[in-house]
Design a protein around this motif. Structure first.
Motif, PDB file in Angstrom:
ATOM      1  N   ALA A   1       0.833  -1.203   0.000  1.00  0.00           N
ATOM      2  CA  ALA A   1       0.000   0.000   0.000  1.00  0.00           C
ATOM      3  C   ALA A   1       0.869   1.255   0.000  1.00  0.00           C
ATOM      4  CB  ALA A   1      -0.926  -0.005   1.215  1.00  0.00           C
ATOM      5  N   SER A   2       1.983   1.197   0.723  1.00  0.00           N
ATOM      6  CA  SER A   2       2.913   2.323   0.736  1.00  0.00           C
ATOM      7  C   SER A   2       3.528   2.530  -0.645  1.00  0.00           C
ATOM      8  CB  SER A   2       4.017   2.074   1.771  1.00  0.00           C
ATOM      9  OG  SER A   2       4.935   3.142   1.802  1.00  0.00           O
ATOM     10  N   GLY A   3       3.898   1.426  -1.311  1.00  0.00           N
ATOM     11  CA  GLY A   3       4.422   1.536  -2.669  1.00  0.00           C
ATOM     12  C   GLY A   3       3.423   2.177  -3.606  1.00  0.00           C
ATOM     13  N   ALA A   4       2.147   1.805  -3.446  1.00  0.00           N
ATOM     14  CA  ALA A   4       1.097   2.401  -4.277  1.00  0.00           C
ATOM     15  C   ALA A   4       0.972   3.901  -4.016  1.00  0.00           C
ATOM     16  CB  ALA A   4      -0.231   1.703  -4.013  1.00  0.00           C
ATOM     17  N   MET A   5       1.170   4.323  -2.770  1.00  0.00           N
ATOM     18  CA  MET A   5       1.085   5.740  -2.454  1.00  0.00           C
ATOM     19  C   MET A   5       2.225   6.522  -3.094  1.00  0.00           C
ATOM     20  SD  MET A   5      -1.652   6.288  -0.812  1.00  0.00           S
ATOM     21  CE  MET A   5      -1.269   8.003  -0.470  1.00  0.00           C
TER      22      MET A   5
ATOM     23  N   ALA B   1       1.899   9.412  -5.899  1.00  0.00           N
ATOM     24  CA  ALA B   1       2.556  10.721  -5.809  1.00  0.00           C
ATOM     25  C   ALA B   1       3.252  11.055  -7.128  1.00  0.00           C
ATOM     26  CB  ALA B   1       3.564  10.733  -4.664  1.00  0.00           C
ATOM     27  N   GLY B   2       3.924  10.062  -7.703  1.00  0.00           N
ATOM     28  CA  GLY B   2       4.582  10.288  -8.990  1.00  0.00           C
ATOM     29  C   GLY B   2       3.587  10.672 -10.068  1.00  0.00           C
ATOM     30  N   TRP B   3       2.439  10.014 -10.067  1.00  0.00           N
ATOM     31  CA  TRP B   3       1.413  10.282 -11.082  1.00  0.00           C
ATOM     32  C   TRP B   3       0.771  11.660 -10.877  1.00  0.00           C
ATOM     33  CZ3 TRP B   3      -0.131   8.356 -15.593  1.00  0.00           C
ATOM     34  CH2 TRP B   3      -1.356   8.786 -16.102  1.00  0.00           C
ATOM     35  N   LEU B   4       0.481  12.011  -9.631  1.00  0.00           N
ATOM     36  CA  LEU B   4      -0.232  13.252  -9.357  1.00  0.00           C
ATOM     37  C   LEU B   4       0.642  14.493  -9.464  1.00  0.00           C
ATOM     38  CD1 LEU B   4      -2.404  12.258  -6.245  1.00  0.00           C
ATOM     39  CD2 LEU B   4      -3.184  12.554  -8.599  1.00  0.00           C
ATOM     40  N   PHE B   5       1.891  14.382  -9.002  1.00  0.00           N
ATOM     41  CA  PHE B   5       2.680  15.594  -8.792  1.00  0.00           C
ATOM     42  C   PHE B   5       3.753  15.853  -9.837  1.00  0.00           C
ATOM     43  CE2 PHE B   5       1.729  14.400  -4.158  1.00  0.00           C
ATOM     44  CZ  PHE B   5       0.493  15.028  -4.223  1.00  0.00           C
ATOM     45  N   TYR B   6       4.107  14.839 -10.633  1.00  0.00           N
ATOM     46  CA  TYR B   6       5.140  15.090 -11.634  1.00  0.00           C
ATOM     47  C   TYR B   6       4.613  16.098 -12.657  1.00  0.00           C
ATOM     48  CZ  TYR B   6       8.917  14.527 -14.944  1.00  0.00           C
ATOM     49  OH  TYR B   6       9.994  14.779 -15.769  1.00  0.00           O
TER      50      TYR B   6
END
Length: 209
Positions: free
Chosen positions: A100-104, A108-113
């Motif tokens: 679940a942490s890996g998914a978070m 983050a990479g998907w949302l903030f890049y």
């Protein structure tokens, strides 16, 4: 000269308690590092990113962090004997939290890049990468779980980098994909080292009996 008696290799069931004990022993460092990384991302993206997405991501991460901390505390309160008897259950709980942490981190990479400037994008990529490297010691003894973890971290990030409105987006995505492949090789190497070390310890214990 008397030869040492032949001892069969340890089974996965025999190696399991060692793997679980090691994972939970590293738990405080892992959780501390995850919290630090999350705080850094929130601080740097709060002024430049969509605040609703930053707030939702931070809230989800904080809830997950608390659940993992509760699991870690429960493991240590159970005592070594009880934890060893239920090693598989504790491993599954820790793995679920780790994935679940890996998914978070992948989210983050998907949302903030692409938000902010080069500093923000570089910090984001380095943060995601650092937690993939940190997972080597935590998860590489279970290579499938490790592979799933780094895939959850990297693949959304690679997809986001590749689709970013940048003339060199594909080249950058290729670099991140190369790092993803190198992380897989690093995990495979660590898994072999861990297995050999655990086998040696168990063989020594058998001979001492």
């Amino acid at each position: 000269m008397t030869e040492a008696p032949h001892t069969p290799p340890a089974s996965r069931a025999e190696l399991l308690p060692d793997a679980v004990r090691f994972a939970y022993a590293q738990g405080p460092v892992s959780l501390g590092g995850n919290m630090l990384g999350a705080v850094v991302l929130v601080l740097i993206f709060w002024p430049v990113g969509p605040r609703t997405e930053v707030l939702v991501w931070a809230s989800m991460f904080a809830l997950l962090w608390v659940l993992r901390a509760v699991t870690l505390r429960a493991y240590h309160r159970a005592g070594e004997g009880a934890a060893r008897d239920a090693a598989l259950t504790w491993q599954r709980r820790w793995n679920a939290g780790a994935l679940a942490s890996g998914a978070m981190w992948g989210l983050a990479g998907w949302l903030f890049y692409g938000e902010g400037g080069p500093f923000h994008q570089t910090t984001l990529l380095l943060t995601v990468y650092s937690y993939c490297v940190g997972a080597v010691a935590m998860l590489a003894s279970q290579y499938r779980v490790f592979f799933a973890f780094i895939s959850l971290c990297f693949l959304p990030t690679i997809a986001r980098v590749a689709t970013h409105d940048d003339p060199k987006a594909l080249q950058m995505a290729g670099v991140v994909a190369l790092i993803y492949g190198m992380s897989m090789l690093l995990g495979r190497t660590y898994r072999r080292s861990f297995a050999e070390s655990a086998q040696l310890r168990l063989r020594t214990e058998r001979l001492a009996k």
